[in-house]
Design an enzyme around this catalytic site. Structure first.
Site, mmCIF file in Angstrom:
data_model
loop_
_atom_site.group_PDB
_atom_site.id
_atom_site.type_symbol
_atom_site.label_atom_id
_atom_site.label_comp_id
_atom_site.label_asym_id
_atom_site.label_seq_id
_atom_site.Cartn_x
_atom_site.Cartn_y
_atom_site.Cartn_z
ATOM 1 N N ILE A 1 49.516 49.743 95.180
ATOM 2 C CA ILE A 1 48.080 49.524 95.044
ATOM 3 C C ILE A 1 47.856 48.014 94.966
ATOM 4 C CG2 ILE A 1 46.022 49.907 93.633
ATOM 5 C CD1 ILE A 1 47.294 52.459 92.579
ATOM 6 N N CYS A 2 46.924 47.517 95.768
ATOM 7 C CA CYS A 2 46.507 46.117 95.726
ATOM 8 C C CYS A 2 47.705 45.180 95.891
ATOM 9 C CB CYS A 2 45.729 45.865 94.435
ATOM 10 S SG CYS A 2 44.749 44.344 94.433
#
Length: 333
Positions: free
Chosen positions: A117-118
């Site tokens: 994520i990210c």
């Protein structure tokens, strides 16, 4: 050991095991996404994921805000993982420990899917797991990722990328879409939608949707467009034209085009096709409707058009999608 003990010892739990990494400087929102989707008890389902929080490095570990983190498991636990989630990283310029890179490579070779994520994508990149593959991250970091790892095909314009066993997502909220995408793969659309409902959010957005909306939308404009979008979703079988949409929203066609791009990041036609394909995908997974009936219900002019648009957006044919997802498949741990 008596017979009953011997019998119970042989029983294995084949539910997918999700390992969520914890590290010093942990991004709490991204970490919380992983726990909310995969670790929260789901009594409404007959079975659900197992999970472990795994320390990516020796402690002490602290999250953003100074919160102390005590993980019960260390890197060897990744050996048994079905999915490893990397919830961000403490800084895109911060080196990734060699032990963590080695553990991720070994787990991937052992069959684990690995998702980020990210800024967690920088961990996957450092481990060499994205060489020659497509990936995405938060729009603030895409240029840095591309410059630092030219062997990666960086996609700055999407919410998430699924390479099969390696998955990457854009900014924090896109991590929810990625996690729901994993649930849909493992347990089907119906369960993914239940999880989304419990999160009080719309069902998963498609990975190819734009992650960055260029300009904020004033409340009164968003309100008009939101009402239109709700109406279109409720009547996908209607032959919506640009003129129909504009009339419904009380806007000129030119203004509609501009505000749709501001609100959704897409033109009205492209947004409509994605909605129809998303609806069709769920129907393929949850019903036995013929492709002819399904294409009409989803608003396509013909089965041929349905097949072509579905394949363009999803990368596979409707029949292949039904075969893959109508019976929920699960990876054993």
């Amino acid at each position: 050991m008596d017979k009953e003990q011997s019998k119970s010892a042989k029983v294995t739990d084949d539910r997918p095991l999700v390992c969520v990494l914890a590290y010093d400087g942990l991004c709490m929102f991204e970490f919380g996404i992983g726990l909310e989707v995969f670790a929260l008890p789901r009594p409404e389902f007959p079975d659900w994921y197992r999970h472990k929080v795994v320390a990516a490095e020796p402690g002490p570990l602290h999250a953003t805000g100074g919160i102390a983190i005590a993980a019960e498991h260390d890197l060897p636990a990744l050996h048994d993982a079905s999915l490893i989630l990397v919830p961000g990283w403490r800084g895109i310029d911060t080196p990734v420990p060699d032990d963590l890179c080695d553990a991720l490579r070994k787990a991937h070779a052992n069959g684990a899917r690995i998702a980020s994520i990210c800024s967690g994508v920088f961990v996957l990149a450092a481990a060499g797991l994205l060489d020659g593959a497509e990936a995405t991250t938060h729009w603030r970091y895409t240029d840095a990722l591309a410059a630092r790892y030219p062997q990666i095909n960086v996609r700055p314009d999407v919410l998430f990328v699924d390479n099969g066993t390696i998955l990457t997502s854009a900014g924090s909220a896109a991590g929810i879409d990625l996690c729901l995408h994993v649930v849909r793969q493992d347990y089907g659309a119906a369960r993914a939608n239940v999880v989304a409902k419990r999160l009080v959010m719309a069902p998963m957005r498609e990975g190819g949707q734009s992650q960055f909306i260029p300009a904020p939308v004033p409340p009164e404009r968003g309100g008009q467009i939101s009402a239109l979008l709700d109406s279109v979703r409720a009547q996908l079988d209607r032959p919506w034209s640009i003129a129909d949409m504009a009339n419904h929203a009380g806007l000129s066609e030119r203004t509609l085009l501009r505000r749709m791009v501001e609100t959704t990041g897409e033109t009205p036609q492209k947004w409509l096709m994605r909605q129809r394909v998303a609806f069709a995908a769920e129907m393929l997974e949850t019903t036995e409707l013929s492709l002819d009936d399904l294409s009409m219900t989803a608003g396509f002019a013909s089965q041929e058009t349905f097949r072509r648009v579905f394949r363009t957006i999803r990368g596979i044919t409707p029949s292949q999608h039904r075969k893959s997802f109508s019976t929920p498949h699960r990876l054993s741990a």
